[in-house]
Design an enzyme around this catalytic site. Structure first.
Site, short mmCIF file in Angstrom:
data_model
loop_
_atom_site.label_atom_id
_atom_site.label_comp_id
_atom_site.label_asym_id
_atom_site.label_seq_id
_atom_site.Cartn_x
_atom_site.Cartn_y
_atom_site.Cartn_z
N GLU A 64 43.99 28.73 -11.19
CA GLU A 64 45.41 28.56 -10.89
C GLU A 64 46.11 27.97 -12.12
O GLU A 64 46.07 26.75 -12.33
CB GLU A 64 45.59 27.62 -9.70
CG GLU A 64 44.94 28.11 -8.43
CD GLU A 64 45.63 27.56 -7.17
OE1 GLU A 64 45.93 28.36 -6.30
OE2 GLU A 64 45.87 26.35 -7.11
N GLY A 102 53.97 27.75 -7.47
CA GLY A 102 55.24 27.43 -6.81
C GLY A 102 56.45 27.69 -7.68
O GLY A 102 57.56 27.25 -7.35
N SER A 105 51.87 31.80 -7.30
CA SER A 105 52.95 32.74 -6.96
C SER A 105 52.43 34.14 -6.63
O SER A 105 53.10 35.13 -6.91
CB SER A 105 54.00 32.78 -8.08
OG SER A 105 54.56 31.50 -8.27
N ASN A 152 46.61 28.31 1.28
CA ASN A 152 46.65 26.86 1.14
C ASN A 152 48.01 26.42 1.67
O ASN A 152 49.02 26.63 1.01
CB ASN A 152 46.49 26.48 -0.35
CG ASN A 152 46.69 25.00 -0.59
OD1 ASN A 152 46.79 24.21 0.34
ND2 ASN A 152 46.75 24.62 -1.86
N LYS A 187 49.10 23.51 2.01
CA LYS A 187 49.58 22.27 1.38
C LYS A 187 50.08 21.33 2.48
O LYS A 187 49.50 21.32 3.56
CB LYS A 187 50.62 22.58 0.30
CG LYS A 187 50.09 23.63 -0.70
CD LYS A 187 50.92 23.77 -1.93
CE LYS A 187 50.28 24.80 -2.86
NZ LYS A 187 51.00 24.98 -4.11
N GLU A 238 47.69 19.93 -7.84
CA GLU A 238 48.58 18.89 -7.28
C GLU A 238 47.82 17.59 -7.06
O GLU A 238 48.37 16.50 -7.23
CB GLU A 238 49.22 19.40 -5.98
CG GLU A 238 50.28 20.46 -6.29
CD GLU A 238 50.41 21.55 -5.22
OE1 GLU A 238 49.96 21.35 -4.08
OE2 GLU A 238 50.97 22.61 -5.56
N HIS A 294 42.58 20.71 -6.61
CA HIS A 294 43.84 21.44 -6.78
C HIS A 294 44.71 20.71 -7.81
O HIS A 294 44.67 19.48 -7.90
CB HIS A 294 44.58 21.53 -5.43
CG HIS A 294 45.74 22.47 -5.48
ND1 HIS A 294 46.96 22.11 -6.00
CD2 HIS A 294 45.85 23.77 -5.11
CE1 HIS A 294 47.77 23.15 -5.94
NE2 HIS A 294 47.13 24.16 -5.41
#
Ligand code: 13P
Length: 248
Positions: free
Chosen positions: A165, A171, A211, A10, A12, A97, A95
């Site tokens: 996730e 991250g 991660s 991904n 992003k 985010e 996702h």
């Protein structure tokens, strides 16, 4: 058990035409003998060039989101048919985010998932708990709601990929331990069995994301219920190939 592992990147909001093409060209020889499915989900504007760059290789291109309507007055949005038209095979949906910054809900995840399936895209539906939810013991409740609402009305759930996730691991450099990821993904698989059917639970591909990197992928992939990874930071470099080749 016959689930084929699936490693997806991904990107992003990273990369451009030049750096994206360069990375894909570097990755092609490194991943060509992979024993897993391989995809890179890239920013929408890069899709045409990245599809061209990956053409003829085993790297498939995915989108990072998809709208639920087939067409219409939705300024700035992209439909599943438009993605299909450009050779896209996967779409990340929900996702964390997007949930955190763009108001994505389990209901909108559901509409996007149904639209993706209807157009023949494979949705990669993201679920996962916040740190506070893990700490107060509500992880499984959160996941149950994300799965039952997000996948409502899906006819063949084995056409969906689920990415677990944990938000606190994205991250942050803080990976879930192998045991934590295994335990939670086993819960997700059991829940799919209850919401859909036991055979579906055996067949559905469930990734871990957060991660994941060249150093920790082997331990995670050795867990019986973890079928793959959704890779953020480490998919922006050739390290991604080492994750794809986790079994070598
Ligand atoms: P990182 O691998 O950078 O933690 O990102 C994970 C992720 O969000 C993939 O979708």
């Amino acid at each position: 058990m016959s689930r084929k592992p699936f490693i997806a990147g991904n990107w992003k909001m990273n990369m451009n035409v030049e750096s994206g093409k360069k990375l894909i060209k570097e990755l092609i020889p490194l991943v060509k003998d992979a024993n897993c499915d391989v995809a890179l989900c890239v920013p929408a504007i890069l899709i045409p060039e990245m599809v061209k760059a990956a053409s003829g290789s085993n790297i498939k291109i995915g989108a990072e989101n998809v709208h639920w309507a087939a067409s219409g007055a939705f300024t700035g949005e992209i439909s599943a048919d438009m993605l299909k038209d450009y050779g896209v095979e996967y779409a990340i949906i929900g996702h964390s985010e997007r949930r955190q910054y763009f108001g994505e809900t389990d209901e909108s995840v559901n509409k996007r998932t149904l639209a993706a399936l209807n157009a023949g895209l494979t949705p990669i539906v993201c679920v996962g708990e916040l740190l506070a939810e893990r700490e107060n013991g509500t992880t499984n409740d959160v996941l149950l709601k994300q799965l039952s609402v997000g996948l409502k009305g899906v006819e063949d759930v084995t056409k969906v990929v689920i990415a677990y996730e944990p938000v606190w691991a994205i991250g942050t450099g803080k990976t879930a331990t192998d045991a934590q990821a295994q335990e939670t993904i086993a819960f997700i698989r059991k829940t799919i069995g209850e919401l859909f059917c036991p055979k579906c639970a055996e067949k559905i591909v469930i990734q871990y994301g957060g991660s994941m990197n060249a150093g920790n992928c082997k331990g995670l992939m050795a867990q019986p219920d973890i079928d793959g990874g959704l890779i953020g930071g480490a998919s922006l470099k050739t390290d991604f190939a080492a994750i794809v080749n986790f079994d070598k």
